[in-house]
Design an enzyme around this catalytic site. Structure first.
Site, mmCIF file in Angstrom:
data_model
loop_
_atom_site.group_PDB
_atom_site.id
_atom_site.type_symbol
_atom_site.label_atom_id
_atom_site.label_comp_id
_atom_site.label_asym_id
_atom_site.label_seq_id
_atom_site.Cartn_x
_atom_site.Cartn_y
_atom_site.Cartn_z
ATOM 1 N N ASP A 119 -33.189 77.104 73.797
ATOM 2 C CA ASP A 119 -34.602 76.960 73.431
ATOM 3 C C ASP A 119 -34.855 77.040 71.926
ATOM 4 O O ASP A 119 -35.597 76.228 71.375
ATOM 5 C CB ASP A 119 -35.467 77.970 74.211
ATOM 6 N N THR A 121 -32.928 76.311 69.358
ATOM 7 C CA THR A 121 -32.461 75.082 68.688
ATOM 8 C C THR A 121 -33.404 73.914 68.996
ATOM 9 O O THR A 121 -33.748 73.122 68.120
ATOM 10 C CB THR A 121 -31.035 74.745 69.194
ATOM 11 N N ASP A 144 -27.351 81.218 79.758
ATOM 12 C CA ASP A 144 -28.470 81.890 80.434
ATOM 13 C C ASP A 144 -29.140 81.001 81.486
ATOM 14 O O ASP A 144 -29.850 81.512 82.345
ATOM 15 C CB ASP A 144 -29.536 82.318 79.415
ATOM 16 N N ARG A 179 -16.225 104.449 94.787
ATOM 17 C CA ARG A 179 -17.213 104.628 93.716
ATOM 18 C C ARG A 179 -18.301 103.569 93.779
ATOM 19 O O ARG A 179 -18.150 102.545 94.431
ATOM 20 C CB ARG A 179 -16.516 104.450 92.359
ATOM 21 N N ARG A 188 -30.215 87.210 78.900
ATOM 22 C CA ARG A 188 -31.484 87.501 78.213
ATOM 23 C C ARG A 188 -32.579 87.858 79.207
ATOM 24 O O ARG A 188 -32.374 88.747 80.015
ATOM 25 C CB ARG A 188 -31.894 86.315 77.343
ATOM 26 N N GLU A 239 -28.750 92.055 81.905
ATOM 27 C CA GLU A 239 -29.033 92.862 80.707
ATOM 28 C C GLU A 239 -30.545 93.019 80.471
ATOM 29 O O GLU A 239 -30.986 93.990 79.881
ATOM 30 C CB GLU A 239 -28.379 92.238 79.472
ATOM 31 N N GLN A 291 -18.374 86.442 78.556
ATOM 32 C CA GLN A 291 -19.040 85.399 79.368
ATOM 33 C C GLN A 291 -19.278 84.116 78.585
ATOM 34 O O GLN A 291 -19.553 83.064 79.152
ATOM 35 C CB GLN A 291 -20.397 85.923 79.870
ATOM 36 N N ARG A 292 -19.236 84.205 77.288
ATOM 37 C CA ARG A 292 -19.482 83.004 76.470
ATOM 38 C C ARG A 292 -18.196 82.295 76.071
ATOM 39 O O ARG A 292 -18.236 81.194 75.492
ATOM 40 C CB ARG A 292 -20.252 83.400 75.207
HETATM 41 O O1 F6P Z 1 -28.397 83.308 74.918
HETATM 42 C C1 F6P Z 1 -27.040 83.558 75.178
HETATM 43 C C2 F6P Z 1 -26.729 85.010 75.014
HETATM 44 O O2 F6P Z 1 -25.358 85.207 75.276
HETATM 45 C C3 F6P Z 1 -27.594 85.961 75.844
HETATM 46 O O3 F6P Z 1 -27.193 85.999 77.192
HETATM 47 C C4 F6P Z 1 -27.425 87.257 75.107
HETATM 48 O O4 F6P Z 1 -28.499 88.130 75.296
HETATM 49 C C5 F6P Z 1 -27.384 86.786 73.670
HETATM 50 O O5 F6P Z 1 -26.991 85.418 73.689
HETATM 51 C C6 F6P Z 1 -26.421 87.543 72.797
HETATM 52 O O6 F6P Z 1 -26.558 87.049 71.516
HETATM 53 P P1 F6P Z 1 -25.595 87.411 70.317
HETATM 54 O O7 F6P Z 1 -24.420 86.480 70.389
HETATM 55 O O8 F6P Z 1 -26.435 87.168 69.126
HETATM 56 O O9 F6P Z 1 -25.175 88.825 70.495
#
Ligand code: F6P
Length: 365
Positions: A119, A121, A144, A179, A188, A239, A291-292
């Site tokens: 969003d 960008t 996200d 546990r 986000r 989160e 995750q990225r």
């Molecule tokens: O928008 C992608 C994201 O990975 C979100 O899920 C996360 O809250 C945020 O970016 C983390 O951003 P940064 O890389 O700035 O820590």
């Protein structure tokens, strides 16, 4: 209609798997399919501000399809309309340097700019389009999955895979030690990763921002499981999840940043509350930026390639100010303005929420 001779491409915001697949598809479609030159803007909008541009030919994109990250680099803090710099006396100031960015476009003879991003960008891209008439075509990316104009963004499927694998791994250790395992995933203010990874990984509890939770309901669910002989539980928390009464858990506030709120840490709070209220030993894991990263899944490679191909076709046919997106099984375009007007969030009546409830998952509501 003006003939397109050169396309510029940038990747902005947080990275995600599949960015390189888009770049590769854009370069091949433009150069080989249309005889159009391509240049890459380095580090998102920062490259436009600082005149950092490089030519891209098919040889430059050879072998990048399975690679995570982006060969162009990215940045989520360089908005040309609100550029943050240290002014005299070390005080941060915000300036509009969009004219500088446009000069880079002009100097490099870029006819169309393809903006690959979420969003943030795309809002900037739309501003360039509306205010300055810059021809732009948007490509939706983000783990996200919170952008409208597409059923799904590329990058999401890979993040979902990573999160599901992590839940599966936590499952066995949770079972062995009897546990409660709380796993925090990104997203986000949208709960897509938590919802879908929770459903795929068999989460007993899923907490998402769209459905504010009550911790007593979460604990009731865990106690019920114990009473029925299940000696472990898996809690998947987004989160950005928030209790019905109470606040978001913020890891850090960075006042001058484009997004001053850094989310993170809710898993610790939830795990501690569960342990205190139920007496069952609890642990937490924050999955974070893993995750990225990594190689995109086949789904993301294909989607990203289709987006790249269609973005060039949209550019060639003069469809500026639009975002390409997946609708059903087809690629369609939507005005960027419409796509970014509101974020795409999970609805309480979403079929996946209903399915999760049907298989016994508790949302803490
Ligand atoms: O928008 C992608 C994201 O990975 C979100 O899920 C996360 O809250 C945020 O970016 C983390 O951003 P940064 O890389 O700035 O820590």
């Amino acid at each position: 209609m003006k003939k397109i001779r050169k396309i510029g491409i940038l990747t902005g915001g947080g990275d995600c798997p599949g960015l390189n697949a888009v770049i590769r598809a854009v370069v091949h479609t433009a150069c080989n399919g249309h005889g159009i030159e391509v240049c890459g803007i380095i580090d998102g909008y920062a490259g436009l501000i600082h005149k950092n541009v490089r030519p891209l030919i098919p040889a430059d994109v050879s072998g990048i399809l399975p690679r995570g990250g982006t060969i162009l680099g990215t940045s989520n803090s360089d908005n040309p309309f609100q550029y943050s710099e240290l002014g005299p006396g070390g005080v941060r100031e915000h300036r509009d340097v969009s004219a500088q960015a446009l000069k880079t476009i002009e100097y490099n003879e870029i006819d169309v700019l393809i903006t690959v991003g979420g969003d943030g960008t795309q809002i900037i891209a739309d501003r360039f389009f509306e205010k300055h008439g810059l021809p732009v075509v948007g490509v939706p990316k983000t783990i996200d999955n919170d952008l409208n104009g597409t059923d799904v963004t590329f990058g999401f499927d890979t993040a979902l895979n990573t999160a599901t694998i992590a839940i599966d791994k936590l499952h066995s250790t949770a079972e062995a030690h009897h546990r409660v395992m709380v796993i925090e995933v990104m997203g986000r203010y949208a709960g897509w990763i938590a919802l879908e990874a929770g459903l795929a990984g068999g989460g007993d509890v899923i907490l998402i921002p769209e459905l504010p939770y009550r911790i007593d309901k979460v604990c009731d669910k865990i106690r019920q499981r114990t009473a029925s002989g299940k000696r472990f539980s898996l809690v998947v928390v987004a989160e950005g999840a928030k209790p019905e009464v109470g606040e978001l858990v913020v890891a850090r506030k960075v006042n001058d940043a484009s997004d001053p709120i850094r989310l993170g840490g809710i898993a610790a709070k939830v795990a501690n509350q569960i342990e205190d209220m139920t007496g069952i030993e609890s642990r937490y894991t924050i999955l974070g930026h893993v995750q990225r990263g990594g190689s995109p899944t086949p789904f993301d490679r294909i989607l990203a390639s289709r987006f790249g191909y269609h973005a060039v076709e949209a550019a060639v046919s003069g469809k500026f100010g639009y975002l390409v997106g997946l609708r059903g099984t087809e690629i369609k375009t939507t005005p960027i303005k419409e796509a970014v007007a509101v974020p795409r969030r999970v609805k309480a009546e979403d079929d996946m929420v209903r399915t999760a409830k049907a298989v016994g998952t508790c949302f803490g509501v």
